[in-house]
Motif scaffolding. Structure first.
Motif, mmCIF file in Angstrom:
data_model
loop_
_atom_site.group_PDB
_atom_site.id
_atom_site.type_symbol
_atom_site.label_atom_id
_atom_site.label_comp_id
_atom_site.label_asym_id
_atom_site.label_seq_id
_atom_site.Cartn_x
_atom_site.Cartn_y
_atom_site.Cartn_z
ATOM 1 N N PRO A 6 35.643 41.131 45.150
ATOM 2 C CA PRO A 6 35.354 41.093 44.013
ATOM 3 C C PRO A 6 35.556 39.704 42.656
ATOM 4 O O PRO A 6 34.807 39.364 41.629
ATOM 5 C CB PRO A 6 36.308 41.954 42.661
ATOM 6 N N ARG A 86 28.726 42.241 39.917
ATOM 7 C CA ARG A 86 29.846 43.060 41.017
ATOM 8 C C ARG A 86 29.410 44.459 41.137
ATOM 9 O O ARG A 86 29.653 45.268 42.168
ATOM 10 C CB ARG A 86 30.967 43.211 40.329
ATOM 11 N N TRP A 90 29.563 47.736 44.493
ATOM 12 C CA TRP A 90 29.907 49.058 44.706
ATOM 13 C C TRP A 90 29.108 49.598 44.977
ATOM 14 O O TRP A 90 29.372 50.854 45.311
ATOM 15 C CB TRP A 90 30.459 48.982 42.807
ATOM 16 N N ALA A 159 37.707 51.253 45.316
ATOM 17 C CA ALA A 159 38.393 50.874 44.746
ATOM 18 C C ALA A 159 40.036 50.036 45.855
ATOM 19 O O ALA A 159 39.970 49.167 45.410
ATOM 20 C CB ALA A 159 39.410 52.015 43.916
ATOM 21 N N ALA A 164 39.758 46.962 41.945
ATOM 22 C CA ALA A 164 38.975 48.127 40.440
ATOM 23 C C ALA A 164 39.701 48.991 41.086
ATOM 24 O O ALA A 164 39.741 50.009 41.623
ATOM 25 C CB ALA A 164 37.389 48.076 40.698
ATOM 26 N N SER A 165 39.651 49.676 39.228
ATOM 27 C CA SER A 165 40.492 51.646 39.330
ATOM 28 C C SER A 165 38.771 52.618 39.262
ATOM 29 O O SER A 165 37.697 52.004 39.301
ATOM 30 C CB SER A 165 40.838 51.621 38.337
ATOM 31 N N GLU A 168 37.117 52.788 36.660
ATOM 32 C CA GLU A 168 36.797 51.422 36.250
ATOM 33 C C GLU A 168 35.116 51.812 37.230
ATOM 34 O O GLU A 168 33.252 51.441 36.754
ATOM 35 C CB GLU A 168 36.921 49.991 36.449
#
Length: 182
Positions: A6, A86, A90, A159, A164-165, A168
């Motif tokens: 990230p 980002r 992902w 994650a 990141a969660s 999210e």
């Protein structure tokens, strides 16, 4: 699968960016054809898209056309050397991990038990098939995913990779998707 951080570590490969551009171009073309009242394409079109990019049909159903076009523009900028957003890493990671999960799922669905050696061997084959680093724990997770949902397993793995969660990740990659759907 390239595993960008990230904080801006490794970039996606040119091939990965090209694949994402091809996917979003296909989504835009399908959306525009539908808006023009053209016939719905043959099922094979959707199957091929879903096979290469698991989750793409969700994007087709839920992303507004302006977001699809925004993503295409962002990818084109990244292909030209601009910083990647980002979500690109992902969604690339999501597609790869979900390909691996689906590959594993059809091979373990009816098995009562799986040894560590069998799980490791299957993980190697799934990684080769999907272009995603997966391990025996991932294979065992596919056999018994959280709440019975592969999507939760994949989001959990992403994650951990990206810091990141899962919420999210889901909200960024699949905005507009109902909250209880994965």
């Amino acid at each position: 699968m390239t595993a960008p951080t990230p904080e801006g570590g490794a970039r996606l490969s040119a091939e990965a960016l090209s694949g994402l551009a091809r996917k979003y171009r296909a989504l835009a073309d399908l959306r525009l054809a539908r808006a023009r009242g053209e016939a719905i394409p043959d099922k094979q079109v959707f199957r091929a898209l879903a096979r290469e990019f698991p989750g793409a049909l969700n994007e087709l159903d839920n992303l507004p056309l302006d977001e699809i076009e925004r993503r295409l523009d962002a990818i084109a900028r990244a292909q030209g050397g601009a910083p990647e957003e980002r979500w690109m890493a992902w969604i690339h990671g999501y597609h790869a991990l979900m390909r691996a999960a689906l590959y594993v799922k059809i091979r373990v669905a009816r098995r009562e038990a799986l040894s560590e050696i069998e799980a490791s061997s299957l993980a190697e084959r799934a990684a080769e098939h999907a272009g995603a680093a997966v391990d025996a724990a991932f294979v065992m997770g596919v056999k018994a995913p959280p709440d019975g949902r592969l999507n939760r397993l994949v989001l959990g793995r992403l994650a951990a990779m990206f810091g990141a969660s899962p919420a999210e990740l889901r909200a960024t990659m699949f905005p507009g998707r109902p909250r209880g759907s994965g």
